[in-house]
Design a protein around this motif. Structure first.
Motif, mmCIF file in Angstrom:
data_model
loop_
_atom_site.group_PDB
_atom_site.id
_atom_site.type_symbol
_atom_site.label_atom_id
_atom_site.label_comp_id
_atom_site.label_asym_id
_atom_site.label_seq_id
_atom_site.Cartn_x
_atom_site.Cartn_y
_atom_site.Cartn_z
ATOM 1 N N GLY A 1 -12.673 1.827 -11.081
ATOM 2 C CA GLY A 1 -11.924 1.742 -12.328
ATOM 3 C C GLY A 1 -11.349 3.082 -12.723
ATOM 4 O O GLY A 1 -10.185 3.174 -13.149
ATOM 5 N N ASN A 2 -12.141 4.150 -12.583
ATOM 6 C CA ASN A 2 -11.647 5.487 -12.922
ATOM 7 C C ASN A 2 -10.537 5.926 -11.985
ATOM 8 O O ASN A 2 -9.589 6.601 -12.404
ATOM 9 C CB ASN A 2 -12.805 6.498 -12.885
ATOM 10 N N ILE A 3 -10.655 5.554 -10.705
ATOM 11 C CA ILE A 3 -9.614 5.917 -9.746
ATOM 12 C C ILE A 3 -8.295 5.256 -10.107
ATOM 13 O O ILE A 3 -7.228 5.885 -10.045
ATOM 14 C CB ILE A 3 -10.055 5.535 -8.316
ATOM 15 N N ARG A 4 -8.348 3.998 -10.495
ATOM 16 C CA ARG A 4 -7.115 3.325 -10.902
ATOM 17 C C ARG A 4 -6.473 4.036 -12.089
ATOM 18 O O ARG A 4 -5.247 4.202 -12.137
ATOM 19 C CB ARG A 4 -7.410 1.860 -11.245
ATOM 20 N N ARG A 5 -7.283 4.478 -13.038
ATOM 21 C CA ARG A 5 -6.749 5.206 -14.198
ATOM 22 C C ARG A 5 -6.189 6.561 -13.775
ATOM 23 O O ARG A 5 -5.130 6.987 -14.247
ATOM 24 C CB ARG A 5 -7.836 5.390 -15.246
ATOM 25 N N ALA A 6 -6.894 7.263 -12.876
ATOM 26 C CA ALA A 6 -6.437 8.580 -12.437
ATOM 27 C C ALA A 6 -5.134 8.490 -11.665
ATOM 28 O O ALA A 6 -4.273 9.374 -11.778
ATOM 29 C CB ALA A 6 -7.519 9.252 -11.587
ATOM 30 N N ARG A 7 -4.963 7.421 -10.881
ATOM 31 C CA ARG A 7 -3.751 7.278 -10.076
ATOM 32 C C ARG A 7 -2.507 7.128 -10.943
ATOM 33 O O ARG A 7 -1.391 7.396 -10.481
ATOM 34 C CB ARG A 7 -3.880 6.073 -9.143
ATOM 35 N N LEU A 8 -2.688 6.678 -12.174
ATOM 36 C CA LEU A 8 -1.546 6.580 -13.084
ATOM 37 C C LEU A 8 -1.089 7.954 -13.552
ATOM 38 O O LEU A 8 0.012 8.100 -14.076
ATOM 39 C CB LEU A 8 -1.908 5.705 -14.295
ATOM 40 N N ARG A 9 -1.929 8.958 -13.350
ATOM 41 C CA ARG A 9 -1.618 10.311 -13.833
ATOM 42 C C ARG A 9 -1.261 11.272 -12.712
ATOM 43 O O ARG A 9 -0.731 12.347 -12.968
ATOM 44 C CB ARG A 9 -2.810 10.849 -14.635
ATOM 45 N N VAL A 10 -1.583 10.889 -11.471
ATOM 46 C CA VAL A 10 -1.352 11.775 -10.325
ATOM 47 C C VAL A 10 -0.543 11.023 -9.274
ATOM 48 O O VAL A 10 -0.983 10.001 -8.757
ATOM 49 C CB VAL A 10 -2.689 12.254 -9.715
ATOM 50 N N GLY A 11 0.644 11.528 -8.955
ATOM 51 C CA GLY A 11 1.469 10.941 -7.903
ATOM 52 C C GLY A 11 1.262 11.664 -6.586
ATOM 53 O O GLY A 11 0.707 12.770 -6.550
ATOM 54 N N MET A 12 1.689 11.027 -5.504
ATOM 55 C CA MET A 12 1.554 11.661 -4.188
ATOM 56 C C MET A 12 2.775 11.365 -3.343
ATOM 57 O O MET A 12 3.288 10.235 -3.340
ATOM 58 C CB MET A 12 0.286 11.190 -3.478
ATOM 59 N N VAL A 13 3.218 12.393 -2.631
ATOM 60 C CA VAL A 13 4.335 12.273 -1.696
ATOM 61 C C VAL A 13 3.778 12.590 -0.303
ATOM 62 O O VAL A 13 3.187 13.647 -0.093
ATOM 63 C CB VAL A 13 5.482 13.235 -2.055
ATOM 64 N N PHE A 14 3.982 11.669 0.634
ATOM 65 C CA PHE A 14 3.363 11.757 1.954
ATOM 66 C C PHE A 14 4.325 12.367 2.982
ATOM 67 O O PHE A 14 5.516 12.518 2.737
ATOM 68 C CB PHE A 14 2.936 10.367 2.426
ATOM 69 N N GLN A 15 3.780 12.667 4.152
ATOM 70 C CA GLN A 15 4.597 13.196 5.248
ATOM 71 C C GLN A 15 5.589 12.159 5.746
ATOM 72 O O GLN A 15 6.736 12.482 6.071
ATOM 73 C CB GLN A 15 3.701 13.625 6.417
ATOM 74 N N GLN A 16 5.165 10.895 5.811
ATOM 75 C CA GLN A 16 5.932 9.867 6.521
ATOM 76 C C GLN A 16 6.693 8.912 5.606
ATOM 77 O O GLN A 16 6.987 7.790 5.997
ATOM 78 C CB GLN A 16 4.989 9.071 7.428
ATOM 79 N N PHE A 17 6.972 9.319 4.371
ATOM 80 C CA PHE A 17 7.822 8.577 3.429
ATOM 81 C C PHE A 17 7.164 7.295 2.914
ATOM 82 O O PHE A 17 7.120 7.052 1.720
ATOM 83 C CB PHE A 17 9.199 8.233 4.013
ATOM 84 N N ASN A 18 6.733 6.405 3.843
ATOM 85 C CA ASN A 18 6.074 5.149 3.466
ATOM 86 C C ASN A 18 6.938 4.284 2.555
ATOM 87 O O ASN A 18 6.432 3.641 1.618
ATOM 88 C CB ASN A 18 4.717 5.431 2.782
ATOM 89 N N LEU A 19 8.223 4.219 2.821
ATOM 90 C CA LEU A 19 9.112 3.350 2.053
ATOM 91 C C LEU A 19 9.047 1.927 2.592
ATOM 92 O O LEU A 19 8.812 1.710 3.790
ATOM 93 C CB LEU A 19 10.550 3.865 2.125
ATOM 94 N N PHE A 20 9.274 0.943 1.721
ATOM 95 C CA PHE A 20 9.371 -0.440 2.168
ATOM 96 C C PHE A 20 10.722 -0.633 2.867
ATOM 97 O O PHE A 20 11.767 -0.451 2.238
ATOM 98 C CB PHE A 20 9.261 -1.397 0.984
ATOM 99 N N PRO A 21 10.729 -0.994 4.143
ATOM 100 C CA PRO A 21 12.002 -1.071 4.871
ATOM 101 C C PRO A 21 12.922 -2.183 4.401
ATOM 102 O O PRO A 21 14.137 -2.115 4.592
ATOM 103 C CB PRO A 21 11.565 -1.301 6.324
#
Length: 251
Positions: free
Chosen positions: A79-99
């Motif tokens: 539950g805390n992780i879900r709340r924290a993820r709303l406050r912290v974004g992440m940009v990855f090496q491999q983009f991870n876009l929906f094709p």
């Protein structure tokens, strides 16, 4: 904004890092450098709630996630992780876009399904952040028709669309051709000027020297040195830091 205390992670008997302490304040821009395999990406994934850790704690504002020897999160921590993820974004090496989605669709997805924004409001927000990363003109393109640099800028827009307080960048230019690196770094420079809090894993030493307020050196799972860029790059105290910089700066 983020406080890490005594963070320890091990996997199949191998200690990835032990006892890491780190504080990230509002508007801080911190570059995390060090040899490959030193634990930089794993550290970011722990902060983002993508990897469990065994000891210590991570605080995102007033939200706390504690280590678990069970190698999986407790119900409270999930539950805390879900709340924290709303406050912290992440940009990855491999983009991870929906094709199968356009650039605009990729950016709209999380505000609609996670934040529950009405689609017109989410699309307006998505267009604003695509404009911020200089990608609005390509909003209707699919990832297959975008260059690597363009895909990464869409990925940055996707993170921005969630209105994060901090963004974690995991070597955002490592998958790009050299001529595309500059366009992504320019967007990150602009975010730094605007006051976005950022923790950046990077091998772009010139960028780290110019943009970061503080540089951390991670080697063999421990922070061996930290300080302002001019101190780290011109007069490092740790011999391992000197050897790493000599090796990477003379490539």
């Amino acid at each position: 904004m983020i406080a890490i205390r005594g963070l320890t992670k091990h996997f199949h008997g191998r200690v990835l890092f032990k006892g890491i302490d780190l504080r990230i304040g509002e508007k801080d821009v911190i570059a995390l450098i060090g040899p490959s395999g030193s634990g930089k990406s794993t550290l970011l994934r722990c902060i983002a709630g993508l990897e469990p850790f065994q000891q210590g704690s991570i605080h995102v504002g007033d939200i706390e996630v504690q280590g678990t020897e069970a190698h999986r999160w407790t119900r409270r921590d999930r539950g805390n992780i879900r709340r924290a993820r709303l406050r912290v974004g992440m940009v990855f090496q491999q983009f991870n876009l929906f094709p199968h989605m356009t650039a605009l669709g990729n950016v709209v997805e999380a505000p609609v399904h996670v934040l529950r924004l009405p689609r017109p409001e989410a699309e307006a927000r998505a267009r604003a952040v695509l404009d911020k990363v200089h990608m609005l003109a390509l909003a209707d393109r699919f990832p297959a028709s975008l260059s690597g640099g363009e895909k990464q800028r869409v990925a940055i827009a996707r993170a921005l669309a969630m209105n994060p307080e901090c963004i974690l960048f995991d070597e955002p230019t490592s998958s790009l051709d050299p001529e595309m690196v500059g366009e992504v770094l320019q967007v990150m420079r602009e975010l730094a000027v605007e006051g976005m809090t950022m923790l950046i894993v990077t091998h772009e030493m010139t960028f780290a020297r110019e943009v970061a307020g503080q540089v951390l050196v991670l080697d063999k799972g421990e922070i061996i040195e930290k300080g302002p860029p001019e101190k780290i790059f011109q007069d490092p105290e740790n011999e391992r830091t000197r050897l790493f910089l000599k090796r990477i700066l003379t490539r």
